[in-house]
Design a protein around this motif. Sequence first.
Motif, PDB file in Angstrom:
ATOM      1  N   TRP A   1     -35.705 -68.996  39.776  1.00  0.00           N
ATOM      2  CA  TRP A   1     -34.663 -69.102  40.803  1.00  0.00           C
ATOM      3  C   TRP A   1     -33.914 -67.782  40.945  1.00  0.00           C
ATOM      4  CZ3 TRP A   1     -31.578 -74.348  40.248  1.00  0.00           C
ATOM      5  CH2 TRP A   1     -32.413 -75.407  40.649  1.00  0.00           C
ATOM      6  N   THR A   2     -33.450 -67.506  42.141  1.00  0.00           N
ATOM      7  CA  THR A   2     -32.597 -66.345  42.369  1.00  0.00           C
ATOM      8  C   THR A   2     -31.190 -66.646  41.853  1.00  0.00           C
ATOM      9  OG1 THR A   2     -31.844 -67.091  44.534  1.00  0.00           O
ATOM     10  CG2 THR A   2     -33.899 -65.802  44.454  1.00  0.00           C
ATOM     11  N   PRO A   3     -30.394 -65.621  41.596  1.00  0.00           N
ATOM     12  CA  PRO A   3     -29.004 -65.864  41.194  1.00  0.00           C
ATOM     13  C   PRO A   3     -28.247 -66.715  42.207  1.00  0.00           C
ATOM     14  CG  PRO A   3     -29.585 -63.584  40.771  1.00  0.00           C
ATOM     15  CD  PRO A   3     -30.730 -64.180  41.528  1.00  0.00           C
ATOM     16  N   GLN A   4     -28.567 -66.552  43.480  1.00  0.00           N
ATOM     17  CA  GLN A   4     -27.892 -67.338  44.514  1.00  0.00           C
ATOM     18  C   GLN A   4     -28.240 -68.822  44.383  1.00  0.00           C
ATOM     19  OE1 GLN A   4     -29.663 -64.519  45.088  1.00  0.00           O
ATOM     20  NE2 GLN A   4     -27.920 -63.137  45.474  1.00  0.00           N
ATOM     21  N   GLN A   5     -29.520 -69.122  44.108  1.00  0.00           N
ATOM     22  CA  GLN A   5     -29.926 -70.508  43.910  1.00  0.00           C
ATOM     23  C   GLN A   5     -29.235 -71.112  42.697  1.00  0.00           C
ATOM     24  OE1 GLN A   5     -34.289 -69.534  44.035  1.00  0.00           O
ATOM     25  NE2 GLN A   5     -34.425 -71.493  45.116  1.00  0.00           N
ATOM     26  N   VAL A   6     -29.207 -70.367  41.610  1.00  0.00           N
ATOM     27  CA  VAL A   6     -28.576 -70.857  40.390  1.00  0.00           C
ATOM     28  C   VAL A   6     -27.107 -71.166  40.641  1.00  0.00           C
ATOM     29  CG1 VAL A   6     -27.844 -70.242  38.057  1.00  0.00           C
ATOM     30  CG2 VAL A   6     -30.170 -69.725  38.813  1.00  0.00           C
ATOM     31  N   ASN A   7     -26.404 -70.250  41.263  1.00  0.00           N
ATOM     32  CA  ASN A   7     -24.973 -70.451  41.495  1.00  0.00           C
ATOM     33  C   ASN A   7     -24.713 -71.627  42.428  1.00  0.00           C
ATOM     34  OD1 ASN A   7     -24.232 -68.294  39.850  1.00  0.00           O
ATOM     35  ND2 ASN A   7     -24.311 -66.813  41.536  1.00  0.00           N
ATOM     36  N   ARG A   8     -25.550 -71.764  43.449  1.00  0.00           N
ATOM     37  CA  ARG A   8     -25.356 -72.858  44.405  1.00  0.00           C
ATOM     38  C   ARG A   8     -25.570 -74.216  43.740  1.00  0.00           C
ATOM     39  NH1 ARG A   8     -29.189 -75.246  47.546  1.00  0.00           N
ATOM     40  NH2 ARG A   8     -30.631 -73.531  47.137  1.00  0.00           N
ATOM     41  N   ILE A   9     -26.674 -74.361  43.001  1.00  0.00           N
ATOM     42  CA  ILE A   9     -26.965 -75.640  42.362  1.00  0.00           C
ATOM     43  C   ILE A   9     -26.002 -75.903  41.204  1.00  0.00           C
ATOM     44  CG2 ILE A   9     -28.707 -76.994  41.136  1.00  0.00           C
ATOM     45  CD1 ILE A   9     -29.221 -76.666  44.113  1.00  0.00           C
ATOM     46  N   ALA A  10     -25.572 -74.834  40.519  1.00  0.00           N
ATOM     47  CA  ALA A  10     -24.610 -75.010  39.425  1.00  0.00           C
ATOM     48  C   ALA A  10     -23.316 -75.616  39.946  1.00  0.00           C
ATOM     49  CB  ALA A  10     -24.342 -73.682  38.735  1.00  0.00           C
ATOM     50  N   LYS A  11     -22.822 -75.123  41.058  1.00  0.00           N
ATOM     51  CA  LYS A  11     -21.588 -75.670  41.633  1.00  0.00           C
ATOM     52  C   LYS A  11     -21.785 -77.117  42.069  1.00  0.00           C
ATOM     53  CE  LYS A  11     -19.833 -71.200  43.224  1.00  0.00           C
ATOM     54  NZ  LYS A  11     -19.521 -70.342  44.396  1.00  0.00           N
ATOM     55  N   ARG A  12     -22.931 -77.398  42.655  1.00  0.00           N
ATOM     56  CA  ARG A  12     -23.202 -78.778  43.072  1.00  0.00           C
ATOM     57  C   ARG A  12     -23.354 -79.697  41.874  1.00  0.00           C
ATOM     58  NH1 ARG A  12     -28.029 -78.573  47.359  1.00  0.00           N
ATOM     59  NH2 ARG A  12     -27.686 -80.824  47.228  1.00  0.00           N
ATOM     60  N   ALA A  13     -23.970 -79.189  40.800  1.00  0.00           N
ATOM     61  CA  ALA A  13     -24.151 -80.013  39.601  1.00  0.00           C
ATOM     62  C   ALA A  13     -22.811 -80.348  38.956  1.00  0.00           C
ATOM     63  CB  ALA A  13     -25.057 -79.294  38.602  1.00  0.00           C
ATOM     64  N   VAL A  14     -21.909 -79.369  38.888  1.00  0.00           N
ATOM     65  CA  VAL A  14     -20.571 -79.630  38.338  1.00  0.00           C
ATOM     66  C   VAL A  14     -19.856 -80.665  39.199  1.00  0.00           C
ATOM     67  CG1 VAL A  14     -18.289 -78.618  37.986  1.00  0.00           C
ATOM     68  CG2 VAL A  14     -20.328 -77.421  37.166  1.00  0.00           C
ATOM     69  N   HIS A  15     -19.951 -80.508  40.513  1.00  0.00           N
ATOM     70  CA  HIS A  15     -19.329 -81.475  41.419  1.00  0.00           C
ATOM     71  C   HIS A  15     -19.882 -82.884  41.177  1.00  0.00           C
ATOM     72  CE1 HIS A  15     -18.601 -82.827  45.868  1.00  0.00           C
ATOM     73  NE2 HIS A  15     -17.778 -83.411  45.027  1.00  0.00           N
ATOM     74  N   HIS A  16     -21.203 -83.002  41.099  1.00  0.00           N
ATOM     75  CA  HIS A  16     -21.816 -84.317  40.893  1.00  0.00           C
ATOM     76  C   HIS A  16     -21.424 -84.909  39.535  1.00  0.00           C
ATOM     77  CE1 HIS A  16     -24.244 -85.069  44.421  1.00  0.00           C
ATOM     78  NE2 HIS A  16     -24.683 -83.826  44.397  1.00  0.00           N
ATOM     79  N   GLN A  17     -21.355 -84.086  38.509  1.00  0.00           N
ATOM     80  CA  GLN A  17     -20.991 -84.625  37.201  1.00  0.00           C
ATOM     81  C   GLN A  17     -19.544 -85.115  37.194  1.00  0.00           C
ATOM     82  OE1 GLN A  17     -22.340 -82.430  33.831  1.00  0.00           O
ATOM     83  NE2 GLN A  17     -21.034 -83.516  32.387  1.00  0.00           N
ATOM     84  N   LEU A  18     -18.653 -84.380  37.837  1.00  0.00           N
ATOM     85  CA  LEU A  18     -17.269 -84.834  37.919  1.00  0.00           C
ATOM     86  C   LEU A  18     -17.160 -86.107  38.754  1.00  0.00           C
ATOM     87  CD1 LEU A  18     -15.510 -81.377  38.375  1.00  0.00           C
ATOM     88  CD2 LEU A  18     -15.474 -82.839  36.340  1.00  0.00           C
ATOM     89  N   LEU A  19     -17.974 -86.216  39.805  1.00  0.00           N
ATOM     90  CA  LEU A  19     -18.032 -87.463  40.557  1.00  0.00           C
ATOM     91  C   LEU A  19     -18.444 -88.622  39.657  1.00  0.00           C
ATOM     92  CD1 LEU A  19     -19.783 -86.368  43.894  1.00  0.00           C
ATOM     93  CD2 LEU A  19     -17.424 -87.145  43.639  1.00  0.00           C
TER      94      LEU A  19
END
Length: 325
Positions: free
Chosen positions: A60-78
Amino acid sequence: MTSSSQTSGALGFWLRLLSRLPLGFLQAFAALVAGIFAWFPEQGMLRTVRRNLQLAFPNWTPQQVNRIAKRAVHHQLLSIMEFVKCWGNPPADSLNRIIKVHDESLLHQALQHPNGCIAIVPHYGSWEIMNAWLNQFAAPVIMYKPDGNPDLDAFVLAARSRLNATLVPTDETGVRQIFRALKQGGFTIILPDHIPDASGGIVSPFFGLPVLTSTLAAKLAQKTQCAVVQLSCIRSPQDPQSFEITVEKAHPDLLSRDLGTAVNALNITMQRLIERAPEHYHWSYKRFKDTPFLSGYYHCDDASATVMRQQAHHAAQQQALKSTL
């Protein structure tokens, strides 16, 4: 459990209060916290999630990692907010939020197996919402480890007690009770992706890297030759306050008499699920902390982490090559 044990303590009060709020409000609060975390990418949960994604998806590119990382944190907090809502309300509240079940017939077939059924449920999505639905069809025997905070433990235990589940301790006594239940055609649910004690796990590839993996599900499947399915529950794309459940068959090698083969099959089954939608997996767990070359990986600077990842993947590739010769 007495009423006082359920209501005592400041944390218990706030958990009960939160559980009475509308789910949409709780999800909005989770989104707010996720947004705050995004301002501090080098700290806390987001840092761990990003490091895990860099390991699991090295291309993955750094952009992909950062994008999915933010979404993963959001989903886990949900998920955390949804768990609170689930625990503080009657099972019917969760049940009413299930709007679709994919391949439900696979579960019913598995529950009819004469040697019992194991449902493996990774730390993926909002599995707690699924409990009320599952308990319509069976009375599972599940392991329960009391939480270190008595208020939280009382809150969760009260929720568990409203279901048909039989709770057993997370020790050999509990394992024997689950084994007996399976031999009688019973049902158990296992979250298989925690890091076990050394005596309860073996090293197995997970996203191409060797990780200490629990042998419990594999050993139970080996001994009983029961049915094994994987369950997951995520928010509906059309309505985030509704949920969809997916039932799927586990890799057939989970029934292998060879323990290494069976545990590898367990990780393959989970990995295939995670790869379909990585943002739903709870990546904040430091699953790779004991992997060779990754000592201190979650606490070092980015340059050192990059070197560690390269070394870990190179070593894993070399080991895989040797095993094929």
